[in-house]
Design an enzyme around this catalytic site. Structure first.
Site, mmCIF file in Angstrom:
data_model
loop_
_atom_site.group_PDB
_atom_site.id
_atom_site.type_symbol
_atom_site.label_atom_id
_atom_site.label_comp_id
_atom_site.label_asym_id
_atom_site.label_seq_id
_atom_site.Cartn_x
_atom_site.Cartn_y
_atom_site.Cartn_z
ATOM 1 C CE LYS A 122 -19.546 -21.886 7.533
ATOM 2 N NZ LYS A 122 -19.959 -23.084 8.157
ATOM 3 N NE ARG A 298 -24.327 -26.764 16.538
ATOM 4 C CZ ARG A 298 -24.255 -25.824 15.616
ATOM 5 N NH1 ARG A 298 -23.221 -25.786 14.784
ATOM 6 N NH2 ARG A 298 -25.202 -24.920 15.499
#
Ligand code: MV4
Length: 510
Positions: A122, A298
């Site tokens: 992140k 995803r």
């Protein structure tokens, strides 16, 4: 025009449940053979019945089966599968697995390992996006070095701040900090949680955005760098970081903001060197400013709402892209048509703190009708194992406009019968019926603010239906042992129609 690359002939689906079924269905539609993998607990699971082949990969615990890279790659080899679709969860965002596939010459149907690694970090992702001019939440540029640095940074950012795990996502390791006294304990707790969840205790601080909306943009990118977005999904209805209801379009966006966020989402993905399907998450604050949050690398649980409003099959697109084909979709040709809402059907008991409710599915009656889609990984007579994520199915309703989609969803939830285990169906009805949701005004605080005391209020309604449900099964010819399921709120007094009652009467021969 150059002809497109040929599609794979066989794909191994490294997942289970509704998403494995979803991917297997796409393979069948494209004329591709599918291989299911299953743990010992899933011998009789629906995904095994639907695939062309099914290969056992080990004992029930995920670490010994659906997370076991060697066994999955070996299964792909043995079956001659050219590619692996990871679904969501399990190995879907694991860059080690992705790299293993790249090395072994099996195509990973997802992003390349470098992009996966970047967006999984992140702090690195924030740095890259800031450099590219993407709006990020004010906060630290690097991983925190220690308490002193956090104290001075938090003063600069201004309280409240949020502790976040750099390896994180999904709310793990996150803490809200309102003042300096709270900082040390929050850091320690966040670090501990991040260490145990990700094996990495790196944390950083951000300004805390109050009552945000969670709006995410679906993106497709081919291997040649062509990128389109397929508009947004509104995902603010969550309970403890678990999404419950999603929809598209978001009631919070207007065409101008949508276009700006969509272009930003494309920029995020090109900056990350991303390919295949992925989602860019944004937070939207009260003043309708948006901030990049993270990339979900995803196919997501909630992808069907995007499919319903755009008419694009995301799994087909994933497979085409992974096979080396160029995107044929053009941004200026993509449109949102109508409105879609998804409700997640988990094996959990909303009247008992949403505790897991595994067991045998005694009876399943799927809702039907125009604009109704049911993505499902279960069937009557199957035992829901305790070992995995409790998502059983997803109910999606599409209609011309939001209010019609809500009504269609409510009718379908009324029509949904699932006996043997508890499900949140009655709770979902109360979400869709709620005036704040109905006005499109729900933020991420919605469930806590409006439905926290739900269990108590629901108990009476549940009892009323229980007798009928029990009677229905005593009168039925099923010789199986069962726990009477908690019936839906639809069996409450004064309600015009109840699928429960209809079933009960029918079983009793009334
Ligand atoms: C935040 C936030 C407020 N401020 N970051 C939760 C999951 C993870 N992906 C990021 N999350 C949040 N990050 C800042 N600086 C609030 C949340 C958040 C949230 C975000 C999306 C949907 C539901 C949520 C529920 C609680 C907190």
């Amino acid at each position: 025009m150059k002809p497109q690359a040929e599609l794979f002939k066989k794909i191994l689906v490294a997942n289970r449940g509704e998403i494995a079924v979803r991917v297997i269905r796409a393979c069948r539609e494209l004329g591709i053979k599918s291989v299911a993998v299953y743990s010992e607990a899933d011998r009789a699971a629906l995904h095994c019945q639907m695939a062309d082949e099914a290969v056992t990969i080990g004992p029930a615990p995920s670490l010994d089966s659906y997370l076991h890279m060697d066994r999955i790659i070996e299964a792909a080899r043995r079956t001659g599968s050219e590619a692996i679709h990871p679904g969501y969860g399990f190995l879907a965002e694991n860059s080690d697995f992705c790299r293993r596939c790249e090395k072994e010459g099996v195509v990973f149907i997802g992003p390349n390992s470098a992009a996966l690694e970047l967006v999984g970090d992140k702090v690195r992702a924030r740095q890259a996006m800031e450099k590219a001019g993407v709006p990020i939440i004010p906060g630290m540029k690097n991983v925190a070095a220690g308490l002193e640095e956090c104290v001075s940074q938090a003063r600069k950012i201004g309280y409240p701040v949020m502790v976040k795990a750099s390896a994180g996502g999904g709310g793990k390791g996150m803490r809200i900090v309102c003042n300096e006294e709270e900082l040390r304990p929050a850091l320690e707790a966040g670090q501990r949680e991040a260490k145990s969840a990700f094996g990495d205790d790196s944390i950083y601080l951000e300004k805390y955005i109050e009552e945000p909306r969670h709006v995410e943009f679906q993106v497709l990118a081919d291997n040649a760098g062509n990128t389109v977005h397929l508009f947004e999904r509104e995902c603010s209805i969550q309970r403890r970081h678990q999404k419950i209801v999603e929809e598209s379009p978001s009631p919070a966006l207007d065409p101008g903001l949508r276009a700006k966020m969509g272009e930003t989402a494309r920029k995020v993905m090109t900056t990350a060197g991303y390919n295949n399907a992925g989602t860019v998450e944004f937070l939207l604050d009260k003043d309708r400013r948006f901030y990049f949050l993270e990339v979900n690398a995803r196919l997501q649980v909630e992808h069907p709402v995007t499919e319903m409003v755009t008419g694009v099959d995301l799994v087909h697109q994933q497979i085409r892209i992974a096979s080396g084909q160029k995107l044929e979709l053009k941004q200026e040709e993509l449109r949102q048509r109508g409105h879609a809402i998804e409700c997640r059907i988990y094996a959990e008991d909303p009247s008992n703190q949403f505790l897991p409710s595994p067991g045998r599915i005694l009876y399943l009656k799927e809702p039907r009708g125009p604009g109704i889609r049911h993505d499902c990984g279960i069937y009557s007579g199957w035992d829901v194992p305790i070992h995995y994520d409790p998502i059983l199915a997803k109910l999606i309703a599409w209609a011309e406009d939001r209010e019609s989609a809500c009504r269609r969803m409510l009718a379908a939830l009324d029509d949904y019968v699932l006996l043997g285990i508890s499900t949140p169906i009655p709770f979902l009805k109360d979400v869709i019926r709620h005036p704040v949701f109905r006005e499109g005004k729900a933020t991420t605080g919605f469930i806590k603010a409006h439905l926290d005391g739900w269990a108590e209020a629901a108990k009476d309604k549940e009892k009323q239906g229980l007798a009928l449900a029990a009677a229905a099964f005593l009168a039925s010819d099923q010789k199986t042992s069962y726990r009477a399921a908690a019936p839906g709120a639809g069996s409450g007094a004064g309600e015009a129609y109840s699928a429960w009652k209809t079933l009960g009467r029918w079983r009793l021969g009334e």
